[in-house]
Design a protein around this motif. Structure first.
Motif, mmCIF file in Angstrom:
data_model
loop_
_atom_site.group_PDB
_atom_site.id
_atom_site.type_symbol
_atom_site.label_atom_id
_atom_site.label_comp_id
_atom_site.label_asym_id
_atom_site.label_seq_id
_atom_site.Cartn_x
_atom_site.Cartn_y
_atom_site.Cartn_z
ATOM 1 N N MET A 120 0.841 -1.177 0.000
ATOM 2 C CA MET A 120 0.000 0.000 0.000
ATOM 3 C C MET A 120 0.888 1.242 0.000
ATOM 4 O O MET A 120 1.832 1.335 0.779
ATOM 5 N N LYS A 121 0.563 2.168 -0.910
ATOM 6 C CA LYS A 121 1.320 3.430 -0.970
ATOM 7 C C LYS A 121 0.352 4.596 -1.043
ATOM 8 O O LYS A 121 -0.610 4.584 -1.805
ATOM 9 N N ARG A 122 0.658 5.611 -0.260
ATOM 10 C CA ARG A 122 -0.121 6.852 -0.266
ATOM 11 C C ARG A 122 0.567 7.804 -1.241
ATOM 12 O O ARG A 122 1.786 8.010 -1.171
ATOM 13 N N GLU B 273 2.323 -0.430 -6.897
ATOM 14 C CA GLU B 273 1.347 -1.295 -6.226
ATOM 15 C C GLU B 273 0.397 -1.985 -7.209
ATOM 16 O O GLU B 273 -0.799 -2.107 -6.948
ATOM 17 N N THR C 105 -4.637 6.440 -2.362
ATOM 18 C CA THR C 105 -3.879 5.260 -1.981
ATOM 19 C C THR C 105 -3.924 4.265 -3.123
ATOM 20 O O THR C 105 -4.983 4.055 -3.730
ATOM 21 N N ASP D 130 -3.197 0.278 -3.760
ATOM 22 C CA ASP D 130 -3.051 -0.914 -2.942
ATOM 23 C C ASP D 130 -3.423 -2.157 -3.747
ATOM 24 O O ASP D 130 -4.600 -2.352 -4.057
ATOM 25 N N HIS D 131 -2.430 -2.956 -4.092
ATOM 26 C CA HIS D 131 -2.637 -4.219 -4.807
ATOM 27 C C HIS D 131 -3.578 -4.066 -6.002
ATOM 28 O O HIS D 131 -4.578 -4.772 -6.116
ATOM 29 N N CYS E 78 -7.781 3.857 -4.155
ATOM 30 C CA CYS E 78 -8.818 4.083 -3.145
ATOM 31 C C CYS E 78 -8.460 5.289 -2.280
ATOM 32 O O CYS E 78 -7.404 5.897 -2.429
#
Length: 167
Positions: free
Chosen positions: A1-3, A75, A148, A150-151, A155
């Motif tokens: 997960m990356k912001r 991601e 974000t 994430d995979h 989101c």
């Protein structure tokens, strides 16, 4: 997960709130019209990774450091970023073909100074234009975006208003 923090069209304007809103982000992406290279250097002091493309007003160090297009994956999300690329239903010539062929899931552009977050159901991607973060231009409100990755999903998208444009 990356912001991820996303901004565009700073036109050499630094606002301390960039640091406030992007603190805790893993990356910041600048979609062009950076202006002075010091903007990128200051962003690099806040986050570990800064990705940027050059815009139509950029020259000198910014033009040498930043390509016109960046394509990368974060991601599990294929990203295509440019300054002038259009948006769903009105892509610049040749852009739709590239997005389709490269399997892009997130397109980021700037230039219009208009905040847009538009799903392209035909291509199965999300288009983001973070609007303009700087004071130059006709936009009524200065804006940033955080989201974000994430995979393979995008989101927790936040639109951040920096306030009204100085007139």
């Amino acid at each position: 997960m990356k912001r991820i923090g996303i901004l565009s069209d700073t036109h050499s304007c630094w606002d301390e709130r960039y640091a406030t809103h992007f603190a805790g982000c893993d990356e910041v992406w600048h979609a062009g019209d950076v202006g002075d290279v010091s903007i990128l250097r200051r962003l690099e002091e806040i986050v570990p990774v800064v990705r940027a493309v050059s815009g139509n007003i950029d020259h000198g160090d910014v033009r040498r450091m930043c390509p016109e297009v960046q394509e990368f994956e974060v991601e599990g999300v294929r990203v295509w970023m440019t300054h002038i690329g259009g948006y769903p239903g009105k892509y610049s010539p040749g852009v739709k073909r590239i997005l389709r062929e490269e399997g892009i899931k997130l397109m980021v552009s700037g230039h219009s100074h208009i905040l847009k977050v538009i799903p392209d159901h035909e291509l199965g991607l999300l288009h983001i234009n973070p609007g303009a973060a700087g004071y130059h231009g006709w936009q009524k409100v200065r804006t940033l975006i955080r989201c974000t990755l994430d995979h393979g999903t995008i989101c927790d998208l936040d639109v951040i208003e920096l306030g009204k444009q100085k007139m």
